[in-house]
Motif scaffolding. Structure first.
Motif, PDB file in Angstrom:
ATOM      1  N   SER A 125       0.850  -1.190   0.000  1.00 24.18           N
ATOM      2  CA  SER A 125       0.000   0.000   0.000  1.00 24.18           C
ATOM      3  C   SER A 125       0.884   1.238   0.000  1.00 24.18           C
ATOM      4  CB  SER A 125      -0.937  -0.001   1.210  1.00 24.18           C
ATOM      5  OG  SER A 125      -0.222  -0.165   2.419  1.00 24.18           O
ATOM      6  N   LEU A 126       0.641   2.116  -0.954  1.00 26.80           N
ATOM      7  CA  LEU A 126       1.491   3.289  -1.170  1.00 26.80           C
ATOM      8  C   LEU A 126       0.649   4.563  -1.157  1.00 26.80           C
ATOM      9  CD1 LEU A 126       3.345   1.920  -4.342  1.00 26.80           C
ATOM     10  CD2 LEU A 126       4.113   1.681  -1.973  1.00 26.80           C
ATOM     11  N   PRO A 127       1.262   5.708  -0.821  1.00 29.40           N
ATOM     12  CA  PRO A 127       0.564   6.984  -1.001  1.00 29.40           C
ATOM     13  C   PRO A 127       0.179   7.152  -2.464  1.00 29.40           C
ATOM     14  CG  PRO A 127       2.565   7.281   0.293  1.00 29.40           C
ATOM     15  CD  PRO A 127       2.611   5.888  -0.232  1.00 29.40           C
ATOM     16  N   ARG A 128      -0.876   7.875  -2.749  1.00 31.25           N
ATOM     17  CA  ARG A 128      -1.393   7.992  -4.113  1.00 31.25           C
ATOM     18  C   ARG A 128      -0.310   8.434  -5.096  1.00 31.25           C
ATOM     19  NH1 ARG A 128      -4.311   6.470  -8.443  1.00 31.25           N
ATOM     20  NH2 ARG A 128      -6.214   6.109  -7.274  1.00 31.25           N
ATOM     21  N   ALA A 129       0.555   9.374  -4.706  1.00 30.08           N
ATOM     22  CA  ALA A 129       1.600   9.858  -5.618  1.00 30.08           C
ATOM     23  C   ALA A 129       2.567   8.736  -5.990  1.00 30.08           C
ATOM     24  CB  ALA A 129       2.356  11.025  -4.976  1.00 30.08           C
ATOM     25  N   GLU A 130       2.955   7.924  -5.003  1.00 30.61           N
ATOM     26  CA  GLU A 130       3.864   6.809  -5.273  1.00 30.61           C
ATOM     27  C   GLU A 130       3.160   5.724  -6.088  1.00 30.61           C
ATOM     28  OE1 GLU A 130       6.031   5.266  -1.936  1.00 30.61           O
ATOM     29  OE2 GLU A 130       6.263   7.253  -1.020  1.00 30.61           O
ATOM     30  N   PHE A 131       1.890   5.537  -5.815  1.00 28.55           N
ATOM     31  CA  PHE A 131       1.138   4.555  -6.596  1.00 28.55           C
ATOM     32  C   PHE A 131       1.081   4.969  -8.059  1.00 28.55           C
ATOM     33  CE2 PHE A 131      -2.943   3.229  -8.469  1.00 28.55           C
ATOM     34  CZ  PHE A 131      -2.798   1.846  -8.396  1.00 28.55           C
ATOM     35  N   ASN A 132       0.869   6.259  -8.323  1.00 25.69           N
ATOM     36  CA  ASN A 132       0.822   6.750  -9.705  1.00 25.69           C
ATOM     37  C   ASN A 132       2.161   6.521 -10.411  1.00 25.69           C
ATOM     38  OD1 ASN A 132      -1.831   7.568  -9.388  1.00 25.69           O
ATOM     39  ND2 ASN A 132      -1.305   9.688  -8.926  1.00 25.69           N
ATOM     40  N   LYS A 133       3.272   6.701  -9.681  1.00 22.85           N
ATOM     41  CA  LYS A 133       4.593   6.440 -10.261  1.00 22.85           C
ATOM     42  C   LYS A 133       4.744   4.966 -10.611  1.00 22.85           C
ATOM     43  CE  LYS A 133       7.012  10.213  -7.882  1.00 22.85           C
ATOM     44  NZ  LYS A 133       8.084  10.563  -6.887  1.00 22.85           N
ATOM     45  N   TRP A 134       4.238   4.108  -9.718  1.00 22.00           N
ATOM     46  CA  TRP A 134       4.312   2.671  -9.971  1.00 22.00           C
ATOM     47  C   TRP A 134       3.508   2.300 -11.210  1.00 22.00           C
ATOM     48  CZ3 TRP A 134       0.372  -1.062  -9.917  1.00 22.00           C
ATOM     49  CH2 TRP A 134       0.809  -2.387  -9.987  1.00 22.00           C
ATOM     50  N   VAL A 135       2.331   2.886 -11.354  1.00 24.78           N
ATOM     51  CA  VAL A 135       1.493   2.624 -12.525  1.00 24.78           C
ATOM     52  C   VAL A 135       2.214   3.050 -13.797  1.00 24.78           C
ATOM     53  CG1 VAL A 135      -0.636   3.269 -13.717  1.00 24.78           C
ATOM     54  CG2 VAL A 135      -0.688   2.752 -11.275  1.00 24.78           C
ATOM     55  N   THR A 136       2.819   4.237 -13.776  1.00 23.91           N
ATOM     56  CA  THR A 136       3.545   4.744 -14.940  1.00 23.91           C
ATOM     57  C   THR A 136       4.691   3.806 -15.308  1.00 23.91           C
ATOM     58  OG1 THR A 136       2.996   7.033 -14.370  1.00 23.91           O
ATOM     59  CG2 THR A 136       4.848   6.685 -15.871  1.00 23.91           C
ATOM     60  N   ALA A 137       5.423   3.333 -14.297  1.00 30.12           N
ATOM     61  CA  ALA A 137       6.538   2.412 -14.545  1.00 30.12           C
ATOM     62  C   ALA A 137       6.040   1.085 -15.110  1.00 30.12           C
ATOM     63  CB  ALA A 137       7.317   2.180 -13.251  1.00 30.12           C
ATOM     64  N   MET A 138       4.900   0.590 -14.608  1.00 29.66           N
ATOM     65  CA  MET A 138       4.338  -0.660 -15.123  1.00 29.66           C
ATOM     66  C   MET A 138       3.887  -0.484 -16.574  1.00 29.66           C
ATOM     67  SD  MET A 138       4.369  -3.180 -12.859  1.00 29.66           S
ATOM     68  CE  MET A 138       2.947  -4.267 -12.997  1.00 29.66           C
TER      69      MET A 138
END
Length: 357
Positions: free
Chosen positions: A238-251
């Motif tokens: 579980s990540l803060p929304r900003a970090e989650f968005n970075k993860w999505v972009t990387a995926m």
């Protein structure tokens, strides 16, 4: 006499162990340490029902002890006959009304939370641009692993669910083979994954997983599904929304070109020859395209095969003999088809597949 004494000693030991072991819950795994609003609501119901049960037990024990002490034969004599209370309307009303009140006390909040926690009407809400306002994850349970597809984001992953904190995450649950059950103990209650229909619910993740032991929350299959049911684990980040968005972009970027890893060469070539038919190394696509788990972020995972240490050595053991490690799974073993050097090359390549490093 000695036999009775031994029984009391055993009972006392078990009671002491119960109290002692109650404090051994792991934060990322225990239902008694909820880390999400759904889990907290369910914990309230647990405490309420436990309190009612304890109250009933205490009242019964008190009445039992008072009756033994007050009406013992040594005090009242052999010929004492207690007063008959048969047909007492007062007593009949008391032991009818009290249970009804206790049932209502438990039923009202249970019904309330049942409807509240099953409300997934917001799952399909969209904004002015036609984009989904809430995160939806399609979960597919398979023998013996988990696939997580983010349909509105166009990415797929496996074995590790990544979610943002502080918001509702909606789930569509389905099984690909036999009945399984999706459960993240520290976050919320379990729900079955069926082959014939989709079950829906939501969870909230109030705490970042990096702050708990091992850096992840643990997920389980809570339905007996075969010989390796106990090994059908998954992990949650579980990540803060900003970090989650970075993860999505990387995926999403894994679909642009072949992943550039240090082990490219023999390991990648062997993977393309032996594994690519069942495993994808790009997270972009739809779930179910491959028979095996998506490996785009394998190097970021917490475990190999859901339960083994995330090391190259354990990965080599897994590839060499999958049935020894997880009986009944559908992945073939490659110990007799490939040399140790070749398996090590594949393992090195897979450990380099990362979107977080």
């Amino acid at each position: 006499m000695m036999k009775g004494l031994k029984k009391w000693r055993l009972f006392s030991l078990l009671a002491a162990l119960t109290v002692f072991l109650a404090g051994c819950g792991q934060e990322g795994l225990s239902t008694l340490l909820p880390a999400g609003q759904v889990g907290k609501d369910q914990f309230k119901l647990l405490m309420l029902s436990s309190g009612i049960m304890l109250l009933v037990i205490l009242v019964v024990v008190i009445i039992y002890v008072v009756a033994i002490v007050r009406f013992r034969r040594s005090k009242l004599g052999e010929d004492f006959v207690p007063k008959e209370v048969e047909g007492s309307h007062t007593l009949e009303l008391v032991w009818t009304i009290i249970p009804v009140l206790l049932v209502l006390l438990l039923a009202v909040p249970t019904v309330y939370y049942t409807y509240k926690l099953s409300d997934v009407s917001a799952m399909n809400e969209v904004n002015e641009d036609g984009e989904s306002e809430n995160l939806v994850v399609d979960v597919t349970a398979k023998l013996y692993w988990w696939e997580f597809e983010y349909p509105n984001l166009g990415i797929v992953t496996a074995q590790e669910l990544v979610v943002p904190t502080g918001e509702k995450v909606y789930f569509n649950l389905l099984a690909a083979d036999v009945k399984h059950s999706f459960w993240i103990p520290a976050i919320g209650g379990k729900l079955d994954t069926n082959v014939e229909n989709v079950n829906k619910f939501y969870l909230t993740f109030d705490k970042e997983s990096k702050d708990v032991q091992d850096g992840v929350f643990y997920g389980k299959c809570a339905e007996l599904c075969g010989p390796s049911h106990a090994l059908m684990d998954f992990k949650v980040k579980s990540l803060p929304r900003a970090e989650f968005n970075k993860w999505v972009t990387a995926m999403q970027a894994t679909g642009e070109e072949t992943t550039d890893v240090a082990a490219a060469g023999q390991g990648e070539e062997l993977f393309q020859q032996s594994c690519i038919a069942c495993h994808a190394t790009s997270a972009v696509g739809e779930g179910g395209d491959k028979a095996g788990p998506n490996l785009a972020s394998f190097g970021d995972r917490n475990r190999v095969a859901g339960f083994m240490d995330h090391t190259q050595e354990d990965l080599v053991e897994w590839i060499s003999d999958t049935q020894k490690q997880k009986p009944g799974n559908l992945m073939p073993s490659f110990g007799e088809q490939l040399s140790n050097e070749e398996i090590n090359s594949i393992a090195e390549y897979l450990m380099g597949l990362s979107v977080e490093k």
